[in-house]
Design an enzyme around this catalytic site. Structure first.
Site, mmCIF file in Angstrom:
data_model
loop_
_atom_site.group_PDB
_atom_site.id
_atom_site.type_symbol
_atom_site.label_atom_id
_atom_site.label_comp_id
_atom_site.label_asym_id
_atom_site.label_seq_id
_atom_site.Cartn_x
_atom_site.Cartn_y
_atom_site.Cartn_z
ATOM 1 N N ASP A 9 0.885 -1.028 0.054
ATOM 2 C CA ASP A 9 -0.100 -0.028 0.003
ATOM 3 C C ASP A 9 0.666 1.086 -0.041
ATOM 4 O O ASP A 9 2.082 1.088 0.567
ATOM 5 C CB ASP A 9 -0.933 -0.067 1.042
ATOM 6 C CG ASP A 9 -2.137 1.093 1.073
ATOM 7 O OD1 ASP A 9 -3.221 0.327 0.984
ATOM 8 O OD2 ASP A 9 -1.921 2.106 1.113
ATOM 9 N N CYS A 26 -20.039 2.711 -10.082
ATOM 10 C CA CYS A 26 -20.086 4.144 -10.649
ATOM 11 C C CYS A 26 -19.824 3.964 -12.283
ATOM 12 O O CYS A 26 -19.669 4.912 -12.904
ATOM 13 C CB CYS A 26 -18.832 4.943 -9.987
ATOM 14 S SG CYS A 26 -19.140 5.524 -8.504
ATOM 15 N N TYR A 45 -13.938 9.091 -11.814
ATOM 16 C CA TYR A 45 -13.597 7.561 -11.203
ATOM 17 C C TYR A 45 -14.468 6.478 -11.790
ATOM 18 O O TYR A 45 -13.770 5.502 -12.027
ATOM 19 C CB TYR A 45 -14.544 7.575 -9.717
ATOM 20 C CG TYR A 45 -14.498 6.514 -8.896
ATOM 21 C CD1 TYR A 45 -13.194 6.066 -8.190
ATOM 22 C CD2 TYR A 45 -15.620 5.760 -8.606
ATOM 23 C CE1 TYR A 45 -13.332 5.066 -7.564
ATOM 24 C CE2 TYR A 45 -15.664 4.815 -7.856
ATOM 25 C CZ TYR A 45 -14.396 4.172 -7.340
ATOM 26 O OH TYR A 45 -14.474 3.330 -6.347
ATOM 27 N N GLN A 102 -32.244 10.578 -2.168
ATOM 28 C CA GLN A 102 -31.551 9.938 -2.777
ATOM 29 C C GLN A 102 -31.321 8.588 -2.138
ATOM 30 O O GLN A 102 -31.361 8.146 -0.993
ATOM 31 C CB GLN A 102 -30.148 10.355 -3.356
ATOM 32 C CG GLN A 102 -29.251 10.589 -1.906
ATOM 33 C CD GLN A 102 -29.480 12.119 -1.226
ATOM 34 O OE1 GLN A 102 -30.450 12.474 -1.067
ATOM 35 N NE2 GLN A 102 -28.228 12.563 -0.563
HETATM 36 P P1 NAD Z 1 -9.515 2.414 0.582
HETATM 37 O O1 NAD Z 1 -9.585 3.906 0.176
HETATM 38 O O2 NAD Z 1 -9.776 2.053 1.931
HETATM 39 O O3 NAD Z 1 -8.382 1.470 0.089
HETATM 40 C C1 NAD Z 1 -7.688 1.636 -1.161
HETATM 41 C C2 NAD Z 1 -6.215 1.676 -0.899
HETATM 42 O O4 NAD Z 1 -5.255 1.848 -1.928
HETATM 43 C C3 NAD Z 1 -5.772 2.756 0.074
HETATM 44 O O5 NAD Z 1 -5.191 2.150 1.450
HETATM 45 C C4 NAD Z 1 -4.805 3.446 -0.538
HETATM 46 O O6 NAD Z 1 -3.450 3.930 0.232
HETATM 47 C C5 NAD Z 1 -4.233 2.495 -1.282
HETATM 48 N N1 NAD Z 1 -3.692 3.009 -2.808
HETATM 49 C C6 NAD Z 1 -3.888 4.020 -3.421
HETATM 50 N N2 NAD Z 1 -3.136 4.428 -4.277
HETATM 51 C C7 NAD Z 1 -2.203 3.460 -4.147
HETATM 52 C C8 NAD Z 1 -1.119 3.483 -5.090
HETATM 53 N N3 NAD Z 1 -0.619 4.183 -5.927
HETATM 54 N N4 NAD Z 1 -0.054 2.549 -4.576
HETATM 55 C C9 NAD Z 1 -0.478 1.748 -3.588
HETATM 56 N N5 NAD Z 1 -1.729 1.728 -3.119
HETATM 57 C C10 NAD Z 1 -2.426 2.494 -3.211
HETATM 58 O O7 NAD Z 1 -10.775 1.841 -0.399
HETATM 59 P P2 NAD Z 1 -11.862 0.818 -0.165
HETATM 60 O O8 NAD Z 1 -13.195 1.219 0.100
HETATM 61 O O9 NAD Z 1 -10.962 -0.322 0.506
HETATM 62 O O10 NAD Z 1 -11.736 0.347 -1.890
HETATM 63 C C11 NAD Z 1 -10.879 -0.873 -2.298
HETATM 64 C C12 NAD Z 1 -11.391 -0.928 -3.977
HETATM 65 O O11 NAD Z 1 -12.754 -1.164 -3.966
HETATM 66 C C13 NAD Z 1 -11.001 0.024 -4.776
HETATM 67 O O12 NAD Z 1 -10.651 0.011 -5.928
HETATM 68 C C14 NAD Z 1 -12.349 1.095 -4.788
HETATM 69 O O13 NAD Z 1 -12.417 1.879 -5.826
HETATM 70 C C15 NAD Z 1 -13.377 -0.253 -4.944
HETATM 71 N N6 NAD Z 1 -14.389 0.276 -4.469
HETATM 72 C C16 NAD Z 1 -14.989 0.403 -3.184
HETATM 73 C C17 NAD Z 1 -16.234 0.688 -2.911
HETATM 74 C C18 NAD Z 1 -16.621 0.831 -1.443
HETATM 75 O O14 NAD Z 1 -17.863 1.202 -1.111
HETATM 76 N N7 NAD Z 1 -15.876 1.128 -0.426
HETATM 77 C C19 NAD Z 1 -17.382 0.588 -3.602
HETATM 78 C C20 NAD Z 1 -16.667 0.450 -5.066
HETATM 79 C C21 NAD Z 1 -15.513 0.336 -5.416
#
Ligand code: NAD
Length: 337
Positions: A43, A129, A158, A229
């Site tokens: 991470d 999304c 996004y 919403q």
């Molecule tokens: P989060 O932000 O808690 O976790 C994402 C992690 O990715 C973070 O810890 C961040 O530091 C890390 N990160 C970002 N850029 C990085 C990089 N360049 N190198 C290494 N690490 C990096 O988000 P989450 O809720 O755990 O989401 C995880 C995945 O699920 C993401 O792809 C998100 O788009 C997708 N997602 C989540 C949700 C939701 O409701 N949580 C909904 C739809 C999609």
């Protein structure tokens, strides 16, 4: 094979959880470790900002937008779960479109590095999304089917990144024979996630606001939009279960992974008030980001393919989430209780 017959039958593997310092990645990594796998977590955030640190894993800090870091991260690895992205709730993604789109580098470089390091399987976390905005104009929670992503007009920034990365996974599968899997998550919530600072989503934000009101005695809360919403919210345990199932089994296209229990934001607030045993004055901020009017997951396909769909009720999940956020806030701001 029905869900009842299905178990995780994999032998011990070396698995990369990209973004495992985050919310979903942290929970998934824990589950994989408990199953006996040899887990590597990478991470970008410093360790003290990871939501969970699992000492049993090989943990490292690295920027996976860089090809070199992806090469290192995927070396000797059999399976890759890509949960890394720059993301947050509506407030974040509406105001940080370029940052969101730059996550395309993470998925692209992980796929390229995965190919050169001969990984066996790759998972990409996509999102609701990707669905066209004009399918989500009604507050009657529209149930989105997988084919509704096309013709493409996803959430700006996004959503475009997610849709593009889905296609990248598809073409790595078709052209390079890499085994790729994709799930479109619909709002995931639960303990060990963000609840303040601007990246939090509605369930955690509501818990924080209600707990804050309870702790301070200030019974006014702000709601983004008019509260009508509608959304659906999936508890984290359903999410990690679904992710593993989709990764292990044979279905190759992007598939919805979300709850279909639709709720308006006002109903969500009612629920949190009820859990907290408090009634609040709601101030509606109509200028705040509120996203599409209505969105829900159509779970026909996931039930057909896997004989399973997320089923943990919102009430059950919200009680656990509320308790966790309450403890965090009590530890942090104990003085105001
Ligand atoms: P989060 O932000 O808690 O976790 C994402 C992690 O990715 C973070 O810890 C961040 O530091 C890390 N990160 C970002 N850029 C990085 C990089 N360049 N190198 C290494 N690490 C990096 O988000 P989450 O809720 O755990 O989401 C995880 C995945 O699920 C993401 O792809 C998100 O788009 C997708 N997602 C989540 C949700 C939701 O409701 N949580 C909904 C739809 C999609």
């Amino acid at each position: 094979m029905g869900e009842q017959d299905w178990t995780f039958i994999m032998s011990k593997m070396k698995i990369l959880v990209a973004g495992g310092g985050g919310f979903i990645g942290g929970h998934l990594a824990k589950k994989l470790i408990e199953q006996g796998h040899d887990v590597r977590i990478v991470d970008r955030k410093p360790f003290d900002e990871w939501y969970q640190v699992h000492p049993e894993a090989e943990n490292s800090v690295g920027d996976l937008q860089l090809l070199d870091e992806c090469e290192k991260a995927t070396k000797g690895v059999e399976w890759v779960y890509n949960l890394a992205a720059d993301m947050g709730g509506m407030g974040f993604i509406e105001n940080n479109k370029a940052l969101c789109m730059l996550s395309v580098l993470i998925n692209t470089h992980l796929l390229r590095a995965g190919l050169s390091n001969n990984i066996n399987r790759f998972f990409f976390a996509s999102s609701a999304c990707v669905y066209a905005a004009d399918k989500q104009t009604s507050t009657e929670a529209t149930q989105l089917r997988e084919e509704d992503a096309y013709p493409a007009m996803p959430e700006d920034g996004y959503g475009w990144e997610k849709l593009f990365s889905e296609r990248m996974c598809r073409h790595f599968r078709e052209d390079f024979k890499m085994v790729t899997r994709m799930a479109r998550f619909h709002n995931v919530y639960g303990p060990f996630g963000t609840f303040e600072g601007g990246r939090e989503k509605a369930p955690a934000a509501m818990c924080r606001k209600v707990i804050h009101a309870k702790m301070t005695g200030d019974h006014n809360i702000e709601i983004w939009g008019d509260g009508n919403q509608s959304r659906s919210f999936m508890y984290i345990d359903d999410c990690t279960h679904g992710v593993e199932m989709i990764m292990e089994r044979d279905y190759t296209e992007a598939i919805n992974l979300g709850s279909d229990e639709g709720v308006t934001i006002n109903q969500l607030v009612d629920m949190v008030e009820d859990i907290a045993g408090i009634k609040l004055n709601r101030n509606y901020n109509l200028d705040a980001p509120k996203g599409v009017n209505g969105r829900n997951s159509d779970n026909t396909l996931i039930k057909e393919v896997y004989g399973w769909a997320p089923g943990i009720t919102l009430r059950e999940g919200m009680e656990k989430t509320y308790d966790w956020i309450f403890d965090q806030m009590k530890n942090r701001y104990g003085a105001v209780v």
